[in-house]
Design a protein around this motif. Structure first.
Motif, short mmCIF file in Angstrom:
data_model
loop_
_atom_site.label_atom_id
_atom_site.label_comp_id
_atom_site.label_asym_id
_atom_site.label_seq_id
_atom_site.Cartn_x
_atom_site.Cartn_y
_atom_site.Cartn_z
N ILE A 228 0.94 -1.27 -0.15
CA ILE A 228 -0.01 0.09 0.03
C ILE A 228 0.90 1.16 -0.06
O ILE A 228 1.72 1.17 0.91
CB ILE A 228 -1.09 -0.07 1.23
N ARG A 229 0.73 2.01 -1.14
CA ARG A 229 1.60 3.32 -1.03
C ARG A 229 0.63 4.53 -0.63
O ARG A 229 -0.48 4.68 -1.03
CB ARG A 229 2.03 3.54 -2.45
N PHE A 230 1.26 5.21 0.19
CA PHE A 230 0.73 6.46 0.73
C PHE A 230 1.37 7.69 0.34
O PHE A 230 2.44 7.77 0.74
CB PHE A 230 0.40 6.36 2.25
N LYS A 231 0.96 8.22 -0.62
CA LYS A 231 1.52 9.42 -1.03
C LYS A 231 1.22 10.54 0.11
O LYS A 231 -0.16 10.88 0.07
CB LYS A 231 1.07 10.20 -2.45
N CYS A 232 2.38 11.08 0.78
CA CYS A 232 2.06 12.27 1.77
C CYS A 232 2.86 13.31 1.69
O CYS A 232 4.02 13.59 1.09
CB CYS A 232 2.52 11.52 3.18
N MET A 233 2.23 14.51 2.34
CA MET A 233 3.01 15.59 2.47
C MET A 233 3.49 15.74 3.90
O MET A 233 2.71 15.48 5.05
CB MET A 233 1.86 16.94 2.45
N VAL A 234 4.81 15.91 4.15
CA VAL A 234 5.58 16.04 5.39
C VAL A 234 6.22 17.21 5.07
O VAL A 234 7.12 17.46 4.35
CB VAL A 234 6.51 15.00 5.49
N TYR A 235 5.88 18.29 5.79
CA TYR A 235 6.65 19.67 5.98
C TYR A 235 6.81 20.18 4.48
O TYR A 235 7.69 20.59 4.19
CB TYR A 235 8.12 19.65 6.66
N GLY A 236 5.65 20.02 3.86
CA GLY A 236 5.44 20.73 2.31
C GLY A 236 6.21 19.74 1.35
O GLY A 236 6.35 20.19 0.08
N LYS A 237 6.66 18.66 1.72
CA LYS A 237 7.40 17.80 0.79
C LYS A 237 6.66 16.49 0.56
O LYS A 237 6.27 15.92 1.42
CB LYS A 237 8.86 17.37 1.40
N MET A 238 6.72 15.98 -0.83
CA MET A 238 5.81 14.74 -1.18
C MET A 238 6.82 13.69 -0.84
O MET A 238 7.75 13.64 -1.08
CB MET A 238 5.44 14.54 -2.53
N VAL A 239 6.32 12.57 -0.03
CA VAL A 239 6.86 11.64 0.08
C VAL A 239 5.87 10.31 -0.04
O VAL A 239 4.78 10.22 0.05
CB VAL A 239 7.63 11.23 1.67
N ASN A 240 6.76 9.16 -0.46
CA ASN A 240 6.01 7.90 -0.65
C ASN A 240 6.54 6.80 0.33
O ASN A 240 7.47 6.50 0.60
CB ASN A 240 6.49 7.05 -2.02
#
Length: 76
Positions: free
Chosen positions: A52-64
């Motif tokens: 399961i891939r969660f595309k997330c925003m963390v401190y304004g940066k996109m992380v998978n």
């Protein structure tokens, strides 16, 4: 790209929905997930693996962030 396995704090709803809340980076610092942009079954083409891939925003940066076979990893 490579996999970096991380500890994740997550919420399982009463309906069985899995939602990551934050993760602990290799230096021990905890990062809050600001927003989940997308959640879907996907392969980690750059680092290998799938789940399961969660595309997330963390401190304004996109992380998978991936959840695969009971383990969490980031594709960096």
């Amino acid at each position: 790209m490579r996999k970096v396995f991380v500890d994740v704090y997550a919420h399982f709803s009463k309906d069985g929905v899995l939602t990551p809340i934050s993760f602990v980076w290799i230096d021990g610092k905890t990062y809050e997930i600001d927003k989940i942009i997308e959640k879907k079954n996907a392969a980690a083409f750059k680092a290998g693996g799938q789940g399961i891939r969660f595309k997330c925003m963390v401190y304004g940066k996109m992380v998978n962030l991936f959840y695969d076979d009971g383990k969490w990893f980031l594709e960096i």
